[in-house]
Design a protein around this motif. Sequence first.
Motif, mmCIF file in Angstrom:
data_model
loop_
_atom_site.group_PDB
_atom_site.id
_atom_site.type_symbol
_atom_site.label_atom_id
_atom_site.label_comp_id
_atom_site.label_asym_id
_atom_site.label_seq_id
_atom_site.Cartn_x
_atom_site.Cartn_y
_atom_site.Cartn_z
ATOM 1 N N PHE A 1 -8.036 25.845 -12.330
ATOM 2 C CA PHE A 1 -7.001 26.839 -12.067
ATOM 3 C C PHE A 1 -6.049 26.343 -10.973
ATOM 4 C CE2 PHE A 1 -8.970 31.146 -13.500
ATOM 5 C CZ PHE A 1 -8.950 30.701 -14.812
ATOM 6 N N ALA B 1 -3.439 28.770 -15.253
ATOM 7 C CA ALA B 1 -4.793 28.946 -15.781
ATOM 8 C C ALA B 1 -5.145 27.895 -16.823
ATOM 9 C CB ALA B 1 -4.946 30.337 -16.387
ATOM 10 N N PHE C 1 -13.057 36.095 -15.268
ATOM 11 C CA PHE C 1 -12.829 35.288 -16.462
ATOM 12 C C PHE C 1 -12.822 36.164 -17.718
ATOM 13 C CE2 PHE C 1 -13.465 31.728 -13.737
ATOM 14 C CZ PHE C 1 -12.928 30.639 -14.397
ATOM 15 N N MET D 1 -9.494 37.882 -18.067
ATOM 16 C CA MET D 1 -8.428 36.995 -18.535
ATOM 17 C C MET D 1 -8.644 36.550 -19.974
ATOM 18 S SD MET D 1 -7.540 34.618 -15.214
ATOM 19 C CE MET D 1 -9.251 34.227 -14.816
#
Length: 351
Positions: A337, A217, A163, A166
């Motif tokens: 997701f 996402a 995480f 991203m």
Amino acid sequence: MNEAFIAGRALVSALGPDLGSAMTALAAGAAPRSITLSDGSAWPCYTIDDDEADWVSRSRRLIQRAVAEAGALDRRGALFVASSSLDIGLLETTHDFVRDHHEFAETVAGWLGWQGPVYTVSTACTSGLNALLSARTLVRHGVVPEALVLGLELRNTLTLGGFAGMQLLSPTGALPYGLGRNGLVLGEAVAALHVSAQPSRWRIAGGANVVDGRDPAGSIESAVIDMCHQALADSGLTASDISLVKPQAAGGAASDATEARALRQVFDPLPPLVSFKAAIGHTLGASGIAELALLTACLECGAWPRADHAQDPALQAPLANVPPSHARHVLASILGFGGGHTAVVLEDMRA
């Protein structure tokens, strides 16, 4: 056809070792810990207050504690293990990544002495609610008289690092639907819902899972709308029947805005909203089960999460500071997701 009810529930989280402790701590909230990754970056994370180093021993104890709190169970029923990370925390230490996807669920079943069918549900953040809907289907059709749904998100660094990579994490704190929200804060949880055909206070009235992967996402506005409409139709309800909504409300700048716009198109006026992610973090695959355990307990005892951060007026979707005085039907959703948009509708049979 049978109905399906929540016969028992449990939660081990940053708010405490059981659901009673969570109700006591909820108003004040829990403080996230700072977790440092191998690249030196540090991120807040809501963790369970148990620092035992051995991953297996710790996980087994936490799971057995939650199952005991969920009440008497027929271990010949169905067991659902819902998680996005499964046993990755163990694999980080053993480096044994060549394992069957279902092996962790079978291990959990062994810890519990489970004799009935065992299922793994791993659909990212929607895992818990999808498992609950599957358990409802088995109970309603008489395949099993009861089922146990475990939502598990256990200690590991791979999830946090993913995480962070991203750029989805907040470096400061979770602000669901808040002004200045800047990302998610993850959390750890072990949660359980005991599903039974025997009548009890909370009936699982219906639900829906809509997959739209155009934004892998993030969430899709039309999919959130379809999710709500399908869940209402499955429950035999209209939007005006819903007294309370527990949305995803994870604190992402774009995702919260998308969700709020969709909810305003489904509900007019918008019913009261509640979020638990500023209290326990986003517990990913466990979040549906953890947040339903909190939600039903709050509506029963009057405890309520603090919503003292400034709300974003542009969303036109403020979080409620107090529980509604009457909440016969509630809709709870999790967005995940891969384009997962999942909702469950509960009916309070005593309201």
